[in-house]
Design an enzyme around this catalytic site. Structure first.
Site, PDB file in Angstrom:
ATOM      1  N   ASP A 109      24.473 -68.767 115.531  1.00  0.00           N
ATOM      2  CA  ASP A 109      25.577 -69.185 114.676  1.00  0.00           C
ATOM      3  C   ASP A 109      25.322 -68.735 113.253  1.00  0.00           C
ATOM      4  O   ASP A 109      24.641 -69.415 112.487  1.00  0.00           O
ATOM      5  CB  ASP A 109      25.737 -70.704 114.727  1.00  0.00           C
ATOM      6  CG  ASP A 109      26.924 -71.199 113.920  1.00  0.00           C
ATOM      7  OD1 ASP A 109      27.872 -70.418 113.726  1.00  0.00           O
ATOM      8  OD2 ASP A 109      26.885 -72.362 113.476  1.00  0.00           O
ATOM      9  N   GLU A 124      31.475 -69.608 105.616  1.00  0.00           N
ATOM     10  CA  GLU A 124      32.278 -70.244 106.664  1.00  0.00           C
ATOM     11  C   GLU A 124      31.859 -71.688 106.887  1.00  0.00           C
ATOM     12  O   GLU A 124      32.692 -72.548 107.190  1.00  0.00           O
ATOM     13  CB  GLU A 124      32.137 -69.457 107.977  1.00  0.00           C
ATOM     14  CG  GLU A 124      33.003 -69.965 109.127  1.00  0.00           C
ATOM     15  CD  GLU A 124      32.404 -71.104 109.916  1.00  0.00           C
ATOM     16  OE1 GLU A 124      33.143 -71.796 110.638  1.00  0.00           O
ATOM     17  OE2 GLU A 124      31.166 -71.316 109.821  1.00  0.00           O
ATOM     18  N   GLU A 125      30.578 -71.986 106.743  1.00  0.00           N
ATOM     19  CA  GLU A 125      30.043 -73.284 107.137  1.00  0.00           C
ATOM     20  C   GLU A 125      30.557 -74.447 106.290  1.00  0.00           C
ATOM     21  O   GLU A 125      30.504 -75.592 106.735  1.00  0.00           O
ATOM     22  CB  GLU A 125      28.515 -73.264 107.106  1.00  0.00           C
ATOM     23  CG  GLU A 125      27.859 -72.329 108.126  1.00  0.00           C
ATOM     24  CD  GLU A 125      28.059 -72.796 109.562  1.00  0.00           C
ATOM     25  OE1 GLU A 125      28.786 -73.780 109.787  1.00  0.00           O
ATOM     26  OE2 GLU A 125      27.507 -72.168 110.472  1.00  0.00           O
ATOM     27  N   HIS A 141      30.901 -64.754 110.973  1.00  0.00           N
ATOM     28  CA  HIS A 141      30.438 -65.164 109.635  1.00  0.00           C
ATOM     29  C   HIS A 141      28.944 -64.909 109.484  1.00  0.00           C
ATOM     30  O   HIS A 141      28.168 -64.992 110.434  1.00  0.00           O
ATOM     31  CB  HIS A 141      30.823 -66.605 109.321  1.00  0.00           C
ATOM     32  CG  HIS A 141      30.126 -67.664 110.109  1.00  0.00           C
ATOM     33  ND1 HIS A 141      28.882 -68.146 109.782  1.00  0.00           N
ATOM     34  CD2 HIS A 141      30.521 -68.373 111.205  1.00  0.00           C
ATOM     35  CE1 HIS A 141      28.538 -69.102 110.626  1.00  0.00           C
ATOM     36  NE2 HIS A 141      29.506 -69.259 111.511  1.00  0.00           N
TER      37      HIS A 141
END
Length: 598
Positions: free
Chosen positions: A417, A451-452, A405
């Site tokens: 991330d 995505e988060e 992502h």
């Protein structure tokens, strides 16, 4: 010499010429000895006188006729009898070529096999890393050209001069910072990837596809703990509002804090204790999946009992005692924020002292003032997924999808991330494109949006390609850190899983990346889960913990990743450029093997 019927010559072992000649000489000597005794008058001589005499050539003819009449039918053949005269050696030479021919064919076959093994071992594969003699049936049945490309991809992982993936990620994050969904930084970063891929990776095509997203913005925020014995009577505590949280009133919320350790304890205390107070979820970190529920559902649960706000001990290993990590939460009617493990423990100690029988005037109930100015706008903006395609050579309509992502939280720069996950997929496709032999199927890199929080990017991709889902033959995601490569977690049928296990043992061991596990240990990934649910075979790229060498399934495996997860410390320094390259090479090898299947 006439062969003895009772002792046939074994197949494949004809008599030597010297043996034949020796036997002929012995027979001639016996015949000479018999002639010297011809003057003796014996019954046997009388019998001999009655037998018709045979010339040597006639004797040979007799033997040939005898063996023709008694030809073996058991698959073996006897040598014809040689003549007793000078014709015996020529007759032997007419029988030996069939044996010699079989021997020549056998030796030629062995030579071809030996040459093939030599080519694979010394020309195609590194004998110190890949041993074709140990190949499984899966690898033995794979096209030699495919194996040659895979071998070159794996060895590309050992090329220390290649730092393209790390350099690109560093440049993008240095230029634009983190990539919060709906932010300008996200859009500019996406444009940079598309431009860079189209300019530098000319045999691939980069583009975007639209995604409608929410726009949640943190705004200003603060948390103060009142401690009358400290200078100024208060302490400013580091905090991060949780994603999707509502704001506090303009002047903030000031209230006492009640610590709890579970939802069960929260329920036991009930409205009598909780109502009008701030709830602190303080817990020991026993693994991300065990405690993340307090971050995601804490506010929803606490408001049931009249809480005015929620503080959540940061969801990270206890060794990260002074760091604060954000993350998504279910939107409730009360605000939610994360604080460090150290400050959560501080507040609980204050609470226990104030509740004890030995409390002094200095032992006050912990009280805080929380200010949060977060804002949420639903469906506020059209953003994008980033897509990079390397077209397949024979079945370009069929897709092997590699992904990570692209969005991050608004702290740090999102290098780990999940910038590394998105860029390891990009680099894997780039390495394949440089081999000069595209796989049969298309390699598609997808850098997911959102995505988060709500996985809007994955959902938008599914809707746009709904009629093509059956053409997606495999999907791989990287979203649990990119460190030293370990292998894959696979969600597929047993045959596919077995083949990947065999490839891992035979080939991917070069980089230590040939291990296979199952979703019971670690799921393939959040974004590709919608594809998995619709029948696409899926996998997640997994790494080794660089701190302690722990591997998936070990209790401490994910601690390194979650030490920097959703925190200000998620910077480029978390990513090792050589580990990133080796992981990209491993992913390239896995995906090429899958995409080049007949």
């Amino acid at each position: 010499m006439i062969p003895d019927e009772k002792k046939p010559i074994p197949w494949g072992l004809p008599p030597l010429r010297s043996e034949v000649l020796a036997r002929q000489r012995q027979q001639q000597q016996q015949q000479g000895h018999s002639s010297r005794q011809a003057s003796a008058n014996t019954p046997s001589d009388e019998i001999a006188e009655k037998r018709p005499s045979l010339q040597p050539s006639e004797t040979a003819l007799f033997v040939d006729q005898h063996y023709a009449a008694n030809k073996r039918t058991d698959g073996y053949s006897l040598l014809s009898a040689p003549s007793l005269a000078s014709s015996s050696t020529s007759h032997l030479r007419t029988e030996l070529p069939s044996v010699r021919k079989r021997l020549a064919i056998f030796l030629a076959g062995m030579g071809i096999m030996g040459s093939a093994i030599f080519y694979i071992r010394h020309c195609m594969c590194d004998p110190l890393a890949i041993d074709p003699s140990t190949f499984s049936a899966t690898s033995l049945g794979t096209c030699v050209d495919t194996l040659a490309i895979v071998d070159s991809l794996l060895h590309a992982g050992l090329d220390n001069s290649n730092t393209v993936a790390w350099d690109r990620l560093a440049e993008m994050t240095d230029l634009y910072g983190n990539r919060m969904t709906a932010s300008e930084a996200y859009d500019r970063s996406a444009e940079w990837v598309v431009r860079t891929a189209n300019e530098q990776d000319t045999n691939m095509t980069a583009y975007t596809e639209p995604v409608w997203v929410n726009d949640w913005r943190r705004g200003s925020e603060s948390l103060r703990l009142f401690v009358p014995t400290r200078p100024g009577g208060q302490v400013k505590l580091p905090m991060l509002g949780l994603g999707n949280s509502v704001a506090t009133p303009r002047d903030g919320i000031e209230a006492n804090v009640v610590p709890v350790h579970s939802f069960e304890e929260l329920k036991q205390l009930g409205n009598e204790t909780i109502s009008g107070n701030v709830v602190l979820f303080n817990f020991n970190y026993t693994g991300y999946s065990d405690v993340v529920r307090f971050r995601s559902r804490g506010a929803v649960e606490a408001q049931k009992y009249g809480a005015v706000a929620v503080l959540v001990r940061t969801v990270a290993p206890d060794t990260s005692f002074d760091s604060v990590h954000t993350g998504s939460s279910s939107r409730a009617d009360i605000p939610a924020a994360s604080i460090s493990a150290a400050d959560a423990n501080l507040i609980e100690r204050m609470y226990r002292r104030a509740q004890s029988n030995n409390a002094s005037p200095d032992h006050v109930v912990p009280r805080v003032k929380l200010v949060m100015n977060a804002q949420l706008h639903e469906n506020a903006k059209q953003s994008a997924n980033v897509i990079i395609d390397l077209a397949g050579s024979e079945k370009p309509e069929e897709i092997v999808l590699l992904s990570g992502h692209f969005d991050s939280w608004d702290v740090g720069v999102g290098a780990m991330d999940d910038g590394a996950g998105a860029f390891v997929a990009w680099e894997a496709a780039r390495l394949i494109s440089q081999t000069g032999r595209s796989p049969r199927r298309t390699i598609r890199v997808v850098m997911w949006n959102n995505e988060e929080t709500l996985q809007r990017g994955a959902k938008a991709y599914f809707e746009k390609h709904r009629d093509e889902i059956a053409l997606h033959k495999f999907a791989i995601e990287s979203d649990i850190g990119v460190f030293e490569p370990w292998g894959l977690t696979v969600q597929a049928d047993s045959k596919t899983t077995m083949n990947l296990e065999n490839y891992g043992r035979d080939l991917l061991k070069i980089l230590g990346a040939g291990n296979i596990t199952t979703p019971e240990v670690e799921g393939p990934g959040e974004d590709i889960s919608i594809l998995c649910k619709h029948g696409v075979f899926c996998a997640g790229l997994l790494s080794v913990n660089p701190e302690n060498g722990a591997v998936p399934g070990d209790e401490k495996w994910s601690e390194h990743y979650f030490r920097f997860h959703h925190a200000n410390s998620d910077r480029m320094e978390v990513i090792d450029k050589h580990q990133l390259r080796r992981s990209a090479a491993a992913l390239a090898a896995w995906s090429y093997l899958i995409a080049d299947l007949p």
